[in-house]
Motif scaffolding. Structure first.
Motif, PDB file in Angstrom:
ATOM      1  N   GLY A   1       0.838  -1.199   0.000  1.00 41.38           N
ATOM      2  CA  GLY A   1       0.000   0.000   0.000  1.00 41.38           C
ATOM      3  C   GLY A   1       0.866   1.238   0.000  1.00 41.38           C
ATOM      4  N   MET A   2       0.268   2.354  -0.326  1.00 44.03           N
ATOM      5  CA  MET A   2       1.003   3.623  -0.316  1.00 44.03           C
ATOM      6  C   MET A   2       0.004   4.746  -0.139  1.00 44.03           C
ATOM      7  N   MET A   3       0.461   5.828   0.487  1.00 43.40           N
ATOM      8  CA  MET A   3      -0.366   7.019   0.623  1.00 43.40           C
ATOM      9  C   MET A   3       0.521   8.234   0.423  1.00 43.40           C
ATOM     10  N   ALA A   4       0.074   9.120  -0.443  1.00 37.91           N
ATOM     11  CA  ALA A   4       0.766  10.406  -0.603  1.00 37.91           C
ATOM     12  C   ALA A   4      -0.293  11.479  -0.399  1.00 37.91           C
ATOM     13  N   HIS A   5      -0.122  12.288   0.640  1.00 39.01           N
ATOM     14  CA  HIS A   5      -1.223  13.197   0.983  1.00 39.01           C
ATOM     15  C   HIS A   5      -0.746  14.420   1.752  1.00 39.01           C
ATOM     16  N   ASN A   6      -1.633  15.409   1.795  1.00 39.19           N
ATOM     17  CA  ASN A   6      -1.360  16.617   2.580  1.00 39.19           C
ATOM     18  C   ASN A   6      -2.225  16.712   3.819  1.00 39.19           C
TER      19      ASN A   6
END
Ligand SMILES: *[C@@H]1O[C@H](CO)[C@@H](O)[C@H](O)[C@H]1NC(C)=O
Ligand SMILES: *[C@@H]1O[C@H](CO)[C@@H](O)[C@H](O)[C@H]1NC(C)=O
Ligand SMILES: *[C@@H]1O[C@H](CO)[C@@H](O)[C@H](O)[C@H]1NC(C)=O
Length: 973
Positions: free
Chosen positions: A254-259
């Motif tokens: 899994g991966m998450m790229a967020h602000n």
């Protein structure tokens, strides 16, 4: 490497648990280092074991064969992908991504045959083989039916491929996708259960372990980019983020790229992220996460920070504004925002749901990431243990009876897990927990792991735990889970190694059952469950017999049934541990005189129903009708009596008059758990009766609301429909009132609707919504006003929507709008939810559909017609087949007449239905609603007649009203 390990573990388990001489405790030290054994040796050893195995136990042999085949991949014989390096580059401008996958392949057989990978919804570009520094393009490449086939024309046994491809950024929580909120975006990857194939070419099966590393390009502009593993200490290329390789199955990445911003640090190394604008500093969630984190570390004896080498290390929990899905990837836990942003003033209902959802999401890090199924066929073991542990965590959190804010998690487990499951599992084609063959087809996998399994597996684990443990000092299910974590880590679980580990851990320390497998298998391999019948015996005591329960006749079979009971002579509803396990029938001595009742299945912990002979039902009913004696029966058992009676009547095992007399005793009831059982079971009556009276002018159109009028006395006088907003009361009372008002307002019960109308507007500003409506009754108040009002009320609520800054409240309003009885509006609402420029986010759309369907049967029919006409568009808007299937499930629960059923059946059987991959599941629901129509044919008229003849109080009232109006008429003349 993984494959070797599986085989080793398997061989060890086999040897240790064979019923012949070696029945000793399984120890970690018997595991050899997998890397030291060659696959040939292991295969030889295992084959020898198979030969040595006695032919007498077919079950064991079957398990053995299956796990033999499933330890290889099902895609292509002899293919091993030992390593993947995947690079993904999203292109936000056009909503696509570019991928490059470098895959090291070993061929153990068929070196001249095409090499195959799962590959769905992706476009293949160039494929090259890499040898040293030279690369050669392979031109003979095909994509067929979700499989990429590469023909190299050579006969080598080792390859490194480099495959360029592209795909679409999905919209709603599956595969590699882009989510949105406000004016922001985030990028994430969720590959569970079979979405890895939508992100890179791979062998996408849970037991096929390999080593994978990921690189993401162009996402470094986000503040936080987190994956399962650590980032490389030095990044080789500017603008790219590369992560350490991890071993495991592809679906676990899994991966998450967020602000989103870090709102809280519930424990060291545990970070909770929310939208910056939605961080209310909610301590409650933080406390819950901290508790759960410690609980799971302890429960599993598998410390979170040492799960696997190179792991990211922290637990990053993200409140996703727009997506509600299962996530199993390590370190990246995504939970739908309403489950996690829980303000101090939040509804008890939000807490009740959220605290369980958070526990379940966290449990998946262990039950799902660390322990995975060897094939999706065995997912019930993982789901069952995980949900069982999650509820234990929630129960522990909410264990202080003196705390007014406490949510009763025991009640929640019985009502939301056991009883929901018993209902779904009553149908002839309900699915058994474990299918009888391995599953490889995506649709069949979804069919198996969603739905009934999510409740039934945990219900069976709970029952099993009580049978084995017999007191609260020890929990063998937990101990077995710990053993699995520390011996079979990161490998594959099937039911065989679960049974064997549990048997060894328990080691017959208690004596209710002899053999664990004999006890548990009938519950796992079959659908449905038993009903026991209690008859008074000549002399003293009772005879207990059993029958398989279902809404239609089912082939008879016996279950081993854990019995627990208490009597009015000396009522004890606290000991939930069974006193014996019944094989076929049982005779029990007990002293019951004239009015004495006996009640079986204490606190509803057993996965079965209980029927009584009529004389015993009568005694129970007279106790339930008496305020003092009623309270001697535990609320959970009052819920069980209602739930069982209505389902026994539904299946034709008792007269409806018995069940409906129990329904009338609700007039004394204020407990949440009992009303939840009422709502679950009366929904079908509401819909079908309403449709019946709508189609027959000579029937009373108020028949159902007359019944409601007979059961709300205690709710109205004790809980009241207009609570003082400043009063602090136990959370369970708020929860009960919210549920009751929602149920009875939707049934158009006037005192509820009137109270709701009074509460709706701001007392000082008729053009605004009252800001002081207690949170738990907002759904009922909004819904009742939308239902009884028109455009004006809708506009008020829509204006209110713009003012609130809370996703849970937002969904409450969106769901309330679905209560409108204006069908043109409902149609346009569904249209708004599915257009490309829809103002609603992905999960909101699903919630809108479900709320429309649940509001009343006419709206359900509008939704059905909308779905028939706009199937493809709706699937797209909801974010894929899984969400459509959720909606179809809700729909299947809200059919009201043969006309709707016919429309549905024509749709599902049509070649042009556009149901695509959801057809399998849609067909299963078709059989459910068919069975419900048979119930309608057999019982509905009787139910109508009984209610018509048995609501004396409102009959008296209407006579009085009639007299008054006659007198008024007389005086006016
Ligand atoms: C779990 O907690 C109990 C009670 O505090 C303790 O006795 C036990 O050793 C702990 N187990 C693990 C594995 O940490
Ligand atoms: C409501 O019922 C509870 C429990 O039976 C009782 O303690 C309480 O006093 C009642 N409250 C009202 C307002 O009648
Ligand atoms: C509740 O409390 C608020 C603020 O203290 C007050 O303004 C309001 O009048 C109270 N409402 C009731 C019904 O007592």
């Amino acid at each position: 490497m993984g494959v070797f390990k599986i085989i080793t573990v398997f061989a060890v388990i086999f040897v240790v648990t064979t019923p012949l001489p070696l029945r000793t405790k399984r120890t970690v030290t018997t595991l050899t280092d997998p890397l030291e054994d060659s696959i040939e040796n292991l295969d030889q050893g295992r084959l020898a074991n198979i030969e040595a195995y006695s032919a007498s136990d077919n079950d064991n042999k079957r398990d053995l064969r299956n796990s033999e085949t499933s330890s290889r991949n099902n895609l292509r014989e002899g293919l091993l992908a030992s390593r993947y390096e995947v690079k993904l580059t999203p292109n936000f401008a056009d909503g696509t991504f570019a991928g490059v996958a470098r895959i090291s392949v070993i061929l153990n057989s068929g070196v001249a045959d095409p090499i195959k990978f799962h590959f769905v919804d992706l476009k293949v570009g160039t494929v090259r083989t890499i040898t040293g520094t030279t690369s050669t393009e392979v031109t003979n490449v095909k994509v067929n039916d979700g499989v990429l086939e590469i023909n190299t024309g050579a006969e080598l046994s080792l390859y490194t491929f480099e495959i360029e491809y592209s795909g679409t950024l999905e919209g709603a929580g599956i595969g590699f996708y882009r989510g949105t909120y406000e004016s922001e975006t985030y990028v994430a990857m969720n590959l569970h259960p079979t979405n890895a194939r939508r992100v890179f070419p791979c062998i996408d099966e849970p037991n096929v372990q390999t080593t994978i590393s990921f690189t993401f390009a162009g996402v470094n502009t986000y503040t936080n980019v987190i994956a399962n593993s650590k980032r490389l200490a030095t990044q080789p290329t500017e603008g790219e983020l590369q992560f350490e390789p991890l071993s495991g199955a592809p679906y676990l990445w899994g991966m998450m790229a967020h602000n989103l911003s870090p709102a809280n640090l519930p424990a060291s190394n545990v970070v909770l992220y929310t939208r910056p604008t939605r961080n209310s500093g909610d301590l409650q969630t933080s406390v819950a996460i901290n508790n759960y984190f410690n609980f799971f570390n302890n429960f599993t004896a598998k410390p979170y920070d040492s799960i696997i080498a190179n792991q990211q290390g922290g637990m990053h929990i993200m409140a996703l504004p727009d997506v509600d899905r299962d996530w199993y990837a390590l370190s990246t836990i995504a939970v739908w925002e309403p489950y996690i942003v829980i303000e101090v003033s939040a509804a008890a209902r939000q807490k009740q749901i959220g605290f369980v959802k958070i526990a379940e999401a966290m449990s998946k890090q262990w039950f799902g990431y660390v322990l995975g199924p060897s094939n999706w066929r065995y997912q019930w073991v993982i789901t069952g243990l995980g949900r069982y542990a999650a509820f234990e965590a929630a129960r522990r959190l909410e264990s202080n009876p003196a705390d007014a804010a406490r949510i009763d998690m025991d009640a929640a487990f019985v009502t939301d897990v056991i009883q929901e499951s018993l209902l779904d599992d009553s149908y002839t084609n309900a699915l058994p927990l474990e299918p009888d063959a391995d599953l490889f087809n995506e649709n069949a996998i979804r069919n198996n792991i969603n739905g009934l399994q999510k409740t039934k597996a945990a219900a069976i684990m709970r029952m099993l735990s009580l049978v084995l443990s017999q007191n609260s000092e020890i929990d063998y299910v937990r101990n077995a889970a710990q053993t699995l974590f520390n011996t079979a880590t990161l490998t594959d679980i099937n039911s065989r190694n679960f049974y064997d580990t549990l048997s060894t851990t328990w080691n017959q320390a208690t004596n209710l059952i002899g053999n664990l497998r004999d006890f548990v298998q009938p519950w796992v391999l079959n659908n449905n469950y038993p009903v026991i019948r209690i008859d008074l015996r000549q002399g003293s005591g009772v005879i207990v017999t059993q029958e398989r329960f279902g809404f239609a006749n089912r082939p008879q079979m016996n279950f081993m049934i854990p019995l627990s009971f208490t009597t009015s002579v000396n009522p004890d509803f606290n000991n939930i541990y069974p006193s014996q396990v019944m094989q076929t029938t049982a005779t029990l001595t007990m002293d019951l005189t004239d009015d004495d009742w006996v009640i079986f299945n204490i606190q509803g912990q057993g996965y079965y129903r209980v029927n009584y002979e009529t004389a015993l039902w009568n005694r129970i009913i007279s106790a339930l009708e008496d305020e003092t004696r009623r309270n001697q029966i535990h609320p959970i058992n009052r819920a069980v009596l209602l739930d069982d009676a209505l389902n026994l009547a539904r299946s034709g095992r008792i007269e409806y008059s018995i069940a409906l007399r129990i329904v009338l005793t609700m007039n004394l009831e204020t407990e949440y758990v009992v009303w939840k059982a009422f709502m679950r079971n009366m929904n079908i009556l509401r819909n079908h009766l309403q449709s019946l009276v709508d189609d027959n002018d000579n029937l009373d159109s108020n028949i159902y609301v007359r019944l409601i009028g007979r059961v709300t006395n205690a709710a109205e006088t004790n809980l009241t429909f207009s609570p003082d907003p400043n009063l602090t009361e136990p959370a369970m009372r708020s929860l009960a009132r919210g549920l009751i008002m929602e149920t009875v307002c939707k049934a158009n019960y006037q005192p509820c609707v009137a109270a709701a109308v009074d509460l709706f507007r701001d007392p000082n500003d008729a053009n605004a919504i009252n800001g002081n409506i207690p949170a738990d009754i907002r759904p009922a108040v909004y819904c009742a006003n939308i239902m009884s009002g028109g455009e004006e009320e809708r506009n008020l609520l829509i204006a209110h929507l713009a003012k609130i800054n809370n996703q849970y409240e937002r969904v409450v309003i969106l769901e309330s709008l679905a209560c409108s009885t204006d069908q043109d509006y409902i149609r346009s609402y569904l249209d708004q939810a599915t257009i490309a420029t829809s103002p609603y986010n992905s999960e909101e759309k699903t919630r809108i559909f479900k709320a429309v369907i649940e509001s009343n049967y006419k709206n359900a029919r509008v939704a059905l017609n909308f779905l028939i006409q706009n199937t493809a568009r709706t699937i797209e808007a909801l974010g894929g087949p899984e969400k459509l299937e959720e909606v179809l499930y809700t729909l299947s629960r809200n059919f009201a007449n043969g006309g709707m059923v016919t429309e549905y059946k024509n749709w599902v059987s049509s070649l042009y239905s556009n149901l695509e991959s959801s057809r399998l599941i849609a067909e299963r629901y078709r059989d459910f609603i068919d069975q419900d129509m048979q119930w309608n044919d057999a019982h509905l008229n009787n139910i109508y007649t009984w209610i018509d003849q048995n609501d004396a109080p409102s009959f008296m009232l209407s006579m009085m009203l009639l007299c008054i109006s006659l007198m008024v008429a007389l005086f006016n003349h």
